[in-house]
Motif scaffolding. Structure first.
Motif, PDB file in Angstrom:
ATOM      1  N   LEU A  16      -3.823   6.630  -6.677  1.00  0.00           N
ATOM      2  CA  LEU A  16      -4.509   7.177  -5.179  1.00  0.00           C
ATOM      3  C   LEU A  16      -4.030   8.482  -5.121  1.00  0.00           C
ATOM      4  N   PRO A  33      -8.911   8.277  -2.246  1.00  0.00           N
ATOM      5  CA  PRO A  33      -8.884   6.951  -2.232  1.00  0.00           C
ATOM      6  C   PRO A  33      -9.246   6.258  -3.619  1.00  0.00           C
ATOM      7  N   ALA A  34      -8.754   5.093  -3.823  1.00  0.00           N
ATOM      8  CA  ALA A  34      -9.016   4.510  -5.271  1.00  0.00           C
ATOM      9  C   ALA A  34     -10.576   3.714  -5.312  1.00  0.00           C
ATOM     10  N   GLN A  38      -4.912  -0.976  -7.966  1.00  0.00           N
ATOM     11  CA  GLN A  38      -5.020   0.397  -7.525  1.00  0.00           C
ATOM     12  C   GLN A  38      -4.401   1.208  -8.644  1.00  0.00           C
ATOM     13  N   LEU A  90      -8.966   4.748   1.626  1.00  0.00           N
ATOM     14  CA  LEU A  90      -7.980   3.876   0.868  1.00  0.00           C
ATOM     15  C   LEU A  90      -8.381   3.398  -0.580  1.00  0.00           C
ATOM     16  N   ASP A  91      -9.264   2.699  -0.473  1.00  0.00           N
ATOM     17  CA  ASP A  91      -9.974   1.764  -1.566  1.00  0.00           C
ATOM     18  C   ASP A  91     -11.353   1.254  -1.258  1.00  0.00           C
ATOM     19  N   SER A 145      -9.830   5.860 -13.187  1.00  0.00           N
ATOM     20  CA  SER A 145      -8.888   7.071 -12.608  1.00  0.00           C
ATOM     21  C   SER A 145      -9.259   8.072 -13.610  1.00  0.00           C
TER      22      SER A 145
END
Ligand code: NAD
Length: 424
Positions: free
Chosen positions: A71, A75-76, A68, A147-148, A99
């Motif tokens: 963040l 969320p990732a 990750q 979150l991811d 990103s």
């Protein structure tokens, strides 16, 4: 001042390549020193041992990763790669690029990527399912719709996403479609997601052809990689009247100067899994394909295939990077020096996948589904804005288009970090 104390955990050519790109972009926009290292290095990573039962009753332990990178903006988000050459450094580089890509196209996500060291075509369907489920099981504490959110990448597909979503949902006790994107439509996937990355590549190619004044009927295309991205790019471009003169996968390349029947090739791969022995043209090597005279060359397979040596013999007018990181930094310098190729850099070129993944996530959270036409119209609108922003940045600062895209993405992530403080 900022000081960085890091191990060589991620050390690999591709991670170093991404770091150098970051450093160059940070210099180009005078990014404050104390923001650099924390914007550059991955936030956290997981390495997992993944034991699965084989069909013959034995047990094999595979190794998997999830990195990750950021963040900060949400969320990732990023795909999961199943490939025998996966390394944690490669996964970290791909997470870093995610990103910048999400920030470039304005999505409320950070970047992530996952990978498992495995050749998926050497597994049976049942073994693949057990590995996909085991991978998701290990990730449960670190993953979720806020979150991811993983998605498919090389070696994974809609079915793998369905197994992963089911594993997470079974653990939660209720259906949680927003935990992964790129799912089949029957389990919460979005109309238009399967073809989104290729449709985005094709859309940008046609926008740049228009800028160059080249009619579709005069344009020829060579595509490396015939998986999700390569085949959908080929289908979309051939439907718009461009002539696809070469395609390839890891088994072979196919060349046909009068144009390959792409629908036939797609059908062939559906049944045979690979292009080997497809009779739609003459066999050529992958390396030869990269040097073909064509209007558009689209590398849609793996990283670092365009080396300085390949860059010197490119004979395309447009380089459309469907793959992530297909051009090494040294090759990029050769292309800049040549100044006769329009590069549509990976960050923008293949962003259609994550853009429609964002739409899928939104539809899952709202339980309200859009038509394919709505999805594609919204996709094109975001790509138009990204193209406009990148080309403006390119003109304003006299950057290459790649540097323009990187600086826009990195500056947005860095600004969010600066505004929020040291923790994100
Ligand atoms: P995929 O597994 O569906 O297809 C990969 C293709 O590349 C296959 O045809 C494979 O045979 C071919 N290939 C592998 N090694 C090769 C080699 N040495 N020479 C020629 N061909 C080779 O993967 P995909 O999802 O299409 O991803 C391809 C690229 O696009 C990757 O760089 C990935 O990170 C990137 N990408 C994918 C998505 C997505 O939505 N799937 C989105 C953005 C970017």
């Amino acid at each position: 001042m900022s000081k960085v104390i890091v191990s060589n955990l991620y050390n690999s050519e591709v991670f170093i390549m991404a770091c150098r790109q970051f450093d160059r972009a940070a210099d180009a926009i005078n990014l404050p020193e104390d923001l650099r290292d924390r914007t550059k290095y991955p936030r956290r990573c997981m390495a997992m041992a993944l034991p699965i039962r084989r069909d013959d009753g034995s047990v094999t332990v595979f190794e998997g990763y999830r990195v990750q990178h950021s963040l900060t903006n949400g969320p990732a988000k990023g795909g999961i790669r199943f490939h025998q050459d996966v390394t944690i450094g490669e996964v970290a580089a791909l997470a870093m690029w995610m990103s910048w890509k999400c920030a470039l196209v304005g999505l409320p996500f950070g970047g992530a990527k996952g990978g498992v060291i495995v050749n998926p075509s050497a597994l049976s369907e049942g073994e693949l399912e057990r590995l996909a489920r085991r991978y998701m099981q290990e990730l449960i504490p670190f993953i979720g719709p806020h979150l991811d959110i993983p998605a498919p990448d090389v070696g994974t597909n809609e079915q793998v996403m369905a197994w992963m979503m089911d594993t997470f949902s079974s653990h939660s006790g209720h259906v949680e479609p927003a935990v992964v994107t790129g799912k089949p439509i029957s389990v919460g996937g979005s109309a238009g997601r399967r073809e989104a990355t290729g449709a985005g590549v094709a859309y940008l190619v046609t926008r740049y052809l228009k800028d160059l004044g080249i009619p579709h009927s005069q344009a020829t295309v060579a595509i490396q990689g015939f998986g999700n991205v390569g085949s959908e790019t080929a289908l979309a471009l051939s439907k718009q009247g461009l002539r696809i003169i070469a395609i390839s996968d890891y088994t072979t390349g196919i060349y046909n100067a009068s144009g390959i029947n792409i629908e036939k090739a797609v059908d062939y791969v559906k049944y045979n899994r690979v292009l080997r022995d497809f009779d739609g043209g003459d066999a050529i090597g992958n390396d030869e394909l990269l040097g073909l005279e064509c209007t558009v060359l689209a590398p849609c397979a793996l990283e670092r295939v365009i080396t300085p040596e390949v860059a010197r013999r490119l004979r395309c007018r447009i380089l459309a990077e469907g793959a992530n990181g297909p051009t090494t930094n040294q090759a990029d310098a050769v292309i800049d020096e040549r100044d006769d190729i329009e590069v549509i850099p990976d960050l923008m070129c293949n962003s259609g996948g994550v853009i429609v993944s964002y739409f899928e996530w939104l539809q899952n959270l709202q339980n309200f589904y859009w038509t394919r036409d709505e999805v594609i119209a919204k996709l094109y609108a975001i790509l138009d804005s990204a193209k406009e922003a990148v080309d403006y940045q390119k003109r304003k600062y006299k950057f290459s288009r790649r540097l323009a895209a990187q600086t826009l993405g990195i500056a947005r992530v860095a600004e969010a970090k600066q505004r929020r403080g040291l923790f994100p």
